[in-house]
Design a protein around this motif. Structure first.
Motif, PDB file in Angstrom:
ATOM      1  N   UNK A  47       0.835  -1.205   0.000  1.00  0.00           N
ATOM      2  CA  UNK A  47       0.000   0.000   0.000  1.00  0.00           C
ATOM      3  C   UNK A  47       0.868   1.253   0.000  1.00  0.00           C
ATOM      4  N   UNK A  48       1.913   1.249   0.825  1.00  0.00           N
ATOM      5  CA  UNK A  48       2.794   2.420   0.899  1.00  0.00           C
ATOM      6  C   UNK A  48       3.386   2.739  -0.465  1.00  0.00           C
ATOM      7  N   UNK A  49       3.912   1.719  -1.141  1.00  0.00           N
ATOM      8  CA  UNK A  49       4.522   1.966  -2.448  1.00  0.00           C
ATOM      9  C   UNK A  49       3.502   2.521  -3.441  1.00  0.00           C
ATOM     10  N   UNK A  50       2.305   1.914  -3.489  1.00  0.00           N
ATOM     11  CA  UNK A  50       1.283   2.367  -4.434  1.00  0.00           C
ATOM     12  C   UNK A  50       0.820   3.788  -4.114  1.00  0.00           C
ATOM     13  N   UNK A  51       0.555   4.041  -2.839  1.00  0.00           N
ATOM     14  CA  UNK A  51       0.031   5.344  -2.426  1.00  0.00           C
ATOM     15  C   UNK A  51       1.057   6.453  -2.652  1.00  0.00           C
ATOM     16  N   UNK A  52       2.290   6.205  -2.245  1.00  0.00           N
ATOM     17  CA  UNK A  52       3.300   7.268  -2.325  1.00  0.00           C
ATOM     18  C   UNK A  52       3.653   7.559  -3.779  1.00  0.00           C
ATOM     19  N   UNK A  53       3.749   6.514  -4.603  1.00  0.00           N
ATOM     20  CA  UNK A  53       3.960   6.741  -6.037  1.00  0.00           C
ATOM     21  C   UNK A  53       2.821   7.566  -6.616  1.00  0.00           C
ATOM     22  N   UNK A  54       1.598   7.206  -6.271  1.00  0.00           N
ATOM     23  CA  UNK A  54       0.426   7.896  -6.816  1.00  0.00           C
ATOM     24  C   UNK A  54       0.389   9.369  -6.414  1.00  0.00           C
ATOM     25  N   UNK A  55       0.960   9.679  -5.254  1.00  0.00           N
ATOM     26  CA  UNK A  55       0.973  11.060  -4.777  1.00  0.00           C
ATOM     27  C   UNK A  55       2.132  11.873  -5.348  1.00  0.00           C
ATOM     28  N   UNK A  56       2.892  11.301  -6.268  1.00  0.00           N
ATOM     29  CA  UNK A  56       3.934  12.064  -6.953  1.00  0.00           C
ATOM     30  C   UNK A  56       5.307  11.978  -6.336  1.00  0.00           C
ATOM     31  N   UNK A  57       5.500  11.087  -5.378  1.00  0.00           N
ATOM     32  CA  UNK A  57       6.823  10.881  -4.789  1.00  0.00           C
ATOM     33  C   UNK A  57       7.564   9.798  -5.585  1.00  0.00           C
ATOM     34  N   UNK A  58       8.893   9.855  -5.526  1.00  0.00           N
ATOM     35  CA  UNK A  58       9.704   8.813  -6.163  1.00  0.00           C
ATOM     36  C   UNK A  58      10.726   8.304  -5.152  1.00  0.00           C
ATOM     37  N   UNK A  59      11.090   7.019  -5.233  1.00  0.00           N
ATOM     38  CA  UNK A  59      12.110   6.482  -4.322  1.00  0.00           C
ATOM     39  C   UNK A  59      13.473   7.074  -4.671  1.00  0.00           C
ATOM     40  N   UNK A  60      14.223   7.482  -3.648  1.00  0.00           N
ATOM     41  CA  UNK A  60      15.550   8.026  -3.926  1.00  0.00           C
ATOM     42  C   UNK A  60      16.670   7.290  -3.193  1.00  0.00           C
ATOM     43  N   UNK A  61      16.366   6.550  -2.145  1.00  0.00           N
ATOM     44  CA  UNK A  61      17.375   5.669  -1.555  1.00  0.00           C
ATOM     45  C   UNK A  61      16.678   4.534  -0.818  1.00  0.00           C
ATOM     46  N   UNK A  62      17.383   3.402  -0.728  1.00  0.00           N
ATOM     47  CA  UNK A  62      16.820   2.271   0.001  1.00  0.00           C
ATOM     48  C   UNK A  62      17.948   1.425   0.564  1.00  0.00           C
ATOM     49  N   UNK A  63      17.623   0.693   1.591  1.00  0.00           N
ATOM     50  CA  UNK A  63      18.559  -0.273   2.152  1.00  0.00           C
ATOM     51  C   UNK A  63      17.769  -1.352   2.873  1.00  0.00           C
ATOM     52  N   UNK A  64      18.437  -2.464   3.081  1.00  0.00           N
ATOM     53  CA  UNK A  64      17.835  -3.592   3.774  1.00  0.00           C
ATOM     54  C   UNK A  64      18.593  -3.820   5.074  1.00  0.00           C
ATOM     55  N   UNK A  65      17.974  -4.558   5.996  1.00  0.00           N
ATOM     56  CA  UNK A  65      18.595  -4.861   7.274  1.00  0.00           C
ATOM     57  C   UNK A  65      18.390  -6.328   7.617  1.00  0.00           C
ATOM     58  N   UNK A  66      19.295  -6.839   8.429  1.00  0.00           N
ATOM     59  CA  UNK A  66      19.087  -8.177   8.966  1.00  0.00           C
ATOM     60  C   UNK A  66      17.878  -8.161   9.902  1.00  0.00           C
ATOM     61  N   UNK A  67      17.238  -9.297  10.010  1.00  0.00           N
ATOM     62  CA  UNK A  67      16.129  -9.503  10.949  1.00  0.00           C
ATOM     63  C   UNK A  67      14.943  -8.584  10.661  1.00  0.00           C
TER      64      UNK A  67
END
Length: 476
Positions: free
Chosen positions: A374-394
């Motif tokens: 939902x977050x990805x769909x909603x935020x994209x729809x509102x005109x935002x774009x991803x600019x950084x990401x990272x993953x974590x253990x656990x």
């Protein structure tokens, strides 16, 4: 799961993928074998879980072997052997590690196209459509951030390891002021010494501060007068003529008021974080946060009044006592404020956090998956774009943390730090210094973790700063 390596020592590459694909404590065994022939480099993975055995073989030509290609083919065979044991196709495919965008960013910087980078993720690493979209967007932002760098640039992090209270999901080393208020002043005095010393080293080195970030803990645990003193020291002792971004992590609304926000803005900061984590009051209480969702909205309005246009707001998917509907309400309420950045984290259960031992009332994998989708769909729809990401253990469901920006208002420090594009100098307790070496390797130096240690060892910290600058001089 027991892991056995035969014919190679690439434990990290294989174990990281194993950790991403299988939950901690998974029973079973895995065997990763590498065989070198005159023509082929062959990898074979065998996995046995609950009596079910699978086997996968991948190979490359022997003449094509590099460290990267060897690790990649080992991961490909492990992924192929693991797939029949999994309930669904892993979103990140055979990619392991905390920085999945490094591969596509390197590809683009070396002249690749967005189309060829997409094929790389799809055909070589088996990444799903939605995660490829995230990764490619972030890599494009990183390429843009690289264009704004000069060879003598660094970024500076200043840590304030104090919080008003400790959140149940937090594993950061910090002191709650209610218990150790006596540490605050001596800590600031030691930090001032490091600030002055680093300023002189910067002046002599020719290095320039490109981005500056004050984090924690919760930096706004400082009083308005203490914050004014810290910001005054930064202005007096650091040359910030090339600094294009100055962020203060406000974090918790119970540490912010109009006076403090005006002090921060007047001190030169042009970005601030106001992080609710959730807008559900009962979830806030379950996390050990005494403020309310209404307090978040009040602080956001105060920050706007103080002159902040670039405001980041964090949310966490998977918090105790939260639900899919509750997370949707939180995200919608935050999105309605139209902040410059929205960062969506997925809960990571880390040692040192209360939740690591007490995991009651946590949303399950399916619920977290729905929250993230939902977050990805909603935020994209509102005109935002991803600019950084990272993953974590656990992390719940092995998802990711993603920063979204609107109108190109990326937080450059986050990109420079996460993608390790240039040196990061850390001042204060608990910080990590990263120095890029001529060989392409990265060398890390840790400041003392606890405020007490930092205060007692400040002379050692200053000597380490001299070593760091000597390394940077040699890296030009």
């Amino acid at each position: 799961m027991k892991l056995e390596l035969i014919g190679h020592t690439e434990e990290y590459a294989v174990s990281q993928l194993q950790m991403a694909l299988f939950p901690a404590g998974q029973e079973g065994s895995a065997r990763s074998r590498l065989c070198r022939g005159e023509t082929w480099l062959t990898t074979v993975t065998e996995i046995c879980i609950d009596g079910k055995k699978t086997r996968a073989v991948k190979r490359i030509r022997a003449g094509e072997e590099t460290v990267r290609s060897r690790r990649r083919v080992l991961q490909q065979s492990f992924y192929a052997a693991a797939l029949p044991h999994l309930n669904e196709i892993p979103a990140w495919g055979a990619l392991a590690g905390v920085r999945p965008t490094k591969i596509t960013t390197k590809h683009l910087l070396e002249g690749g196209t967005i189309e060829s980078a997409d094929r790389l993720l799809k055909d070589v690493y088996y990444v799903t459509d939605d995660r490829r979209k995230l990764a490619l967007s972030c890599s494009l932002s990183t390429v843009n951030a690289v264009k704004q760098m000069d060879k003598d640039d660094i970024s500076l992090y200043i840590g304030i390891p104090f919080c008003p209270t400790r959140c149940t999901y937090c594993s950061f080393v910090s002191r709650t002021v209610g218990k150790r208020m006596d540490l605050m002043e001596p800590y600031l005095e030691a930090l001032q010494k490091e600030l002055i010393f680093t300023g002189e080293l910067l002046k002599d080195s020719g290095k320039c501060v490109r981005t500056l970030y004050i984090g924690g803990g919760t930096p706004t645990t400082l009083s308005a007068s203490q914050m004014e003193r810290l910001l005054g020291g930064i202005g007096d002792h650091l040359d910030l003529h090339r600094c294009i971004e100055f962020t203060v992590e406000g974090g918790r609304p119970d540490t912010l008021n109009g006076e403090k926000l005006r002090v921060i803005r007047a001190g030169g900061a042009d970005r601030i974080s106001i992080n609710p984590q959730t807008m559900e009051d009962h979830v806030l209480r379950a996390c050990g946060r005494p403020h309310t969702a209404q307090d978040v909205e009040r602080c956001y309005a105060l920050a706007r009044d103080a002159g902040f246009d670039a405001i980041n707001m964090d949310l966490i998917a998977g918090l105790p006592q939260d639900s899919v509907d509750g997370f949707i309400r939180s995200l919608d309420r935050v999105a309605a404020l139209r902040p410059a950045n929205i960062t969506v984290h997925t809960l990571a259960l880390k040692k040192g956090a209360d939740l690591f031992e007490k995991r009651a009332a946590l949303p399950d994998y399916n619920a977290v998956s729905q929250m993230v989708a939902y977050a990805n769909d909603k935020i994209f729809a509102d005109g935002y774009v991803p600019y950084y990401l990272y993953r974590q253990k656990y992390m719940s469901g092995s998802f990711e943390n993603v920063g979204f920006s609107k109108n190109g208002q990326d937080c450059l420090y986050n990109i420079y730090m996460m993608e390790e594009l240039h040196p990061i100098l850390s001042l204060g307790g608990g910080g990590m210094n990263k120095v890029n070496l001529p060989s392409g390797a990265l060398q890390r130096f840790h400041n003392p973790k606890f405020p007490e240690q930092y205060i007692a060892q400040i002379d050692d910290v200053l000597r380490q700063k001299e070593e760091l600058f000597a390394l940077m001089k040699g890296s030009v």
